[in-house]
Motif scaffolding. Structure first.
Motif, mmCIF file in Angstrom:
data_model
loop_
_atom_site.group_PDB
_atom_site.id
_atom_site.type_symbol
_atom_site.label_atom_id
_atom_site.label_comp_id
_atom_site.label_asym_id
_atom_site.label_seq_id
_atom_site.Cartn_x
_atom_site.Cartn_y
_atom_site.Cartn_z
ATOM 1 N N UNK A 1 -24.404 54.429 -90.177
ATOM 2 C CA UNK A 1 -23.016 54.295 -89.730
ATOM 3 C C UNK A 1 -22.030 54.538 -90.862
ATOM 4 N N UNK A 2 -22.305 54.005 -92.018
ATOM 5 C CA UNK A 2 -21.391 54.173 -93.146
ATOM 6 C C UNK A 2 -21.250 55.622 -93.578
ATOM 7 N N UNK A 3 -22.352 56.352 -93.570
ATOM 8 C CA UNK A 3 -22.303 57.760 -93.973
ATOM 9 C C UNK A 3 -21.563 58.611 -92.946
ATOM 10 N N UNK A 4 -21.809 58.355 -91.675
ATOM 11 C CA UNK A 4 -21.115 59.111 -90.632
ATOM 12 C C UNK A 4 -19.612 58.838 -90.702
ATOM 13 N N UNK A 5 -19.235 57.590 -90.938
ATOM 14 C CA UNK A 5 -17.824 57.232 -91.057
ATOM 15 C C UNK A 5 -17.202 57.951 -92.249
ATOM 16 N N UNK A 6 -17.885 57.894 -93.397
ATOM 17 C CA UNK A 6 -17.374 58.528 -94.620
ATOM 18 C C UNK A 6 -17.223 60.026 -94.433
ATOM 19 N N UNK A 7 -18.207 60.666 -93.820
ATOM 20 C CA UNK A 7 -18.138 62.112 -93.608
ATOM 21 C C UNK A 7 -16.957 62.491 -92.718
ATOM 22 N N UNK A 8 -16.773 61.773 -91.628
ATOM 23 C CA UNK A 8 -15.650 62.063 -90.735
ATOM 24 C C UNK A 8 -14.312 61.826 -91.410
ATOM 25 N N UNK A 9 -14.214 60.724 -92.141
ATOM 26 C CA UNK A 9 -12.971 60.378 -92.834
ATOM 27 C C UNK A 9 -12.600 61.438 -93.868
#
Length: 162
Positions: free
Chosen positions: A66-74
């Protein structure tokens, strides 16, 4: 959610005047574009390498953390200067100067973010159905197609900068 909060941060930067600064500073615009294209290229290559590793063991397909997907989108949203410039030039067109500007910006920004959130949600639902429809090999092929799309997009932007 990363796209949502990236968009929210772009709105804040735009309202703070950063959009105008980026529009008037060619060097800042180019630096932001280079950062964005570098990150896009990095994600494309990383995704392609992961798909190649996964091909050897199709059972090892994992969802991103979840953290990586959030960071990538952001970061994808934030590092694209066109988002900030778009918001800086688009939102003021709908502002009535004789009414409360803050409440109008709040409503317009919320509308923009909600439409983006609904779009991302529908995209996820469609991807889920397509994955189920095409079977277990679909994740591998969608990953490859997405990887090549990111790499090709990055290369196109690099060519435009030359």
């Amino acid at each position: 959610m990363g796209n949502f909060f990236g968009g929210l941060f772009c709105i804040i930067l735009s309202v703070a005047g950063i959009g105008t600064l980026i529009q008037t500073s060619d060097s800042l615009y180019i630096v932001l574009r280079l950062l964005g294209v570098s990150y896009l290229l990095y994600l494309g290559i990383k995704s392609l390498l992961a798909a190649t590793k996964t091909e050897q063991n199709l059972e090892a397909i994992d969802l991103p953390e979840k953290g990586k997907a959030f960071k990538n989108g952001f970061l994808l949203i934030l590092l694209n200067p066109k988002n900030i410039i778009f918001l800086a030039s688009f939102l003021p067109q709908f502002i009535n100067q004789s009414a409360n500007i803050f409440s109008q910006m709040l409503i317009l920004s919320a509308t923009y973010l909600i439409i983006g959130l609904v779009n991302d949600f529908l995209y996820s639902i469609c991807a889920s159905y397509l994955g189920t429809f095409f079977g277990k090999h679909s994740a591998l092929w969608f990953s490859r197609i997405g990887s090549f799309t990111m790499i090709l997009s990055a290369l196109i932007v690099i060519i435009q900068l030359i």
